[in-house]
Design an enzyme around this catalytic site. Structure first.
Site, mmCIF file in Angstrom:
data_model
loop_
_atom_site.group_PDB
_atom_site.id
_atom_site.type_symbol
_atom_site.label_atom_id
_atom_site.label_comp_id
_atom_site.label_asym_id
_atom_site.label_seq_id
_atom_site.Cartn_x
_atom_site.Cartn_y
_atom_site.Cartn_z
ATOM 1 N N ASP A 289 39.435 47.002 46.867
ATOM 2 C CA ASP A 289 39.174 46.068 45.820
ATOM 3 C C ASP A 289 39.545 44.837 46.332
ATOM 4 O OD1 ASP A 289 39.414 44.621 43.014
ATOM 5 O OD2 ASP A 289 41.514 44.869 43.404
ATOM 6 N N ASP B 225 40.744 41.211 44.256
ATOM 7 C CA ASP B 225 41.759 40.648 43.571
ATOM 8 C C ASP B 225 42.772 41.500 43.455
ATOM 9 O OD1 ASP B 225 40.384 37.959 43.251
ATOM 10 O OD2 ASP B 225 39.013 39.155 42.273
ATOM 11 N N THR C 202 34.221 45.435 44.046
ATOM 12 C CA THR C 202 34.720 44.500 43.279
ATOM 13 C C THR C 202 33.946 44.291 41.894
ATOM 14 O OG1 THR C 202 35.149 42.298 43.386
ATOM 15 C CG2 THR C 202 33.274 42.742 44.390
ATOM 16 N N LYS D 129 33.474 52.229 39.458
ATOM 17 C CA LYS D 129 33.806 52.117 41.062
ATOM 18 C C LYS D 129 33.718 53.413 41.585
ATOM 19 C CE LYS D 129 36.166 47.770 41.512
ATOM 20 N NZ LYS D 129 37.399 47.000 42.045
ATOM 21 N N ASP E 185 44.224 48.004 42.527
ATOM 22 C CA ASP E 185 45.764 47.627 41.613
ATOM 23 C C ASP E 185 45.362 47.918 40.290
ATOM 24 O OD1 ASP E 185 45.706 44.166 41.135
ATOM 25 O OD2 ASP E 185 43.925 45.188 42.061
ATOM 26 N N ASN F 144 40.227 48.865 36.486
ATOM 27 C CA ASN F 144 38.866 49.050 37.084
ATOM 28 C C ASN F 144 38.858 49.617 38.412
ATOM 29 O OD1 ASN F 144 40.061 46.636 38.068
ATOM 30 N ND2 ASN F 144 37.821 45.833 38.506
#
Length: 271
Positions: free
Chosen positions: A8, A10, A42, A196, A219, A222
């Protein structure tokens, strides 16, 4: 032996200053040199990922990226699409009806821009566009039609408002769509087959890697599907508790080079 790591961006790859630390950069370079695939996974569109792919030298033949929270999987250099799972105009009409009833705001992510039906776009729509270096386009409700490519549809609002919205969304929304929070102010709707995890599965099948030989690190909500699917699911130290609960391993936070720690421990075997 782990052959692929899906990261991931962000809150995971980037620290709170939205930077890639030197430790994380170096570990990614070593992982790639060792033969492992490093795949950025992402919610962003490709334009929002490209600067990071360039920075990390992940632009060669055989480098891949997962965009739009799994709706699109593609090879970086050729931009060849491996998997593309879109939404429809009917999906937009269904979601927008509820958006108006709940007095909130929405935008549409296409491959090249963000479309908003609001003459004054939400500050979070502007944030999304700035983050991904794509334009915001205003279209009235009557101008939105099936000529648009609906990669995903997002309700955007203050975090507390989104918490309340989640409580009153029709049950069929969760039955018919993949519904995830990618940030406290973003509530995302994707095709039910897109997340994902399914993207990671599609990529592995395409390049001949057993999913048991993959690591997924994230984190936010998603990231849950790929963390659950991967051979080793990793939550960042700064992850939501719900993500930590499903992870096989919890690494350090994004400000403590958590991605580097995972790579060093499980791919490079330095720890």
């Amino acid at each position: 032996m782990y052959k692929l790591i899906a990261l991931d961006i962000d809150g995971t790859l980037l620290n709170t200053e939205r930077k890639i630390t030197k430790d994380v950069f170096n570990s990614i370079q070593e992982a790639k040199k060792s033969g492992a695939k490093v795949v950025l996974s992402t919610g962003r569109p490709l334009p929002g990922v490209t600067p990071l792919l360039n920075e990390l030298n992940l632009t060669d033949d055989g480098d891949y990226v997962i965009c739009f929270n799994g709706a699109v999987v593609q090879e970086v250099k050729s931009e060849k699409v491996i998997s593309n799972i879109e939404m429809s105009y009917d999906d937009f009409k269904t979601i927008y009806k509820v958006v108006k009833e709940l007095d909130t705001k929405v935008h549409i992510n296409t491959p090249t821009n963000v479309i908003t039906p609001h003459e004054v776009p939400s500050k979070y729509t502007l944030h999304e566009a700035t983050l991904n270096q794509i334009p915001v386009v205003y279209k009235s409700e009557d101008e939105i039609n099936d000529s648009i490519t609906f990669c995903k549809i997002m309700i955007i609002d203050e975090p507390k408002k989104l918490e309340e919205i989640l409580k009153v969304l029709p049950k069929e929304f969760f039955d018919n769509y993949t519904v995830v929070r990618s940030a406290p102010f973003f509530l995302e709707f994707l095709n039910k087959k897109a997340n994902k995890g399914t993207a990671l599965q599609a990529l592995c099948e395409n390049i001949g890697i057993d999913v048991e030989h993959t690591i997924a690190v994230g984190d936010e909500e998603n990231d849950q599907h790929m963390i659950h699917l991967a051979g080793l699911g990793v939550a960042m130290g700064n992850a939501r508790d719900s993500i930590k609960d499903i992870a096989n391993y919890i690494t350090k936070s994004n400000n403590e080079h958590g991605v580097a720690h995972v790579i060093d421990k499980f791919i490079l075997k330095k720890i």
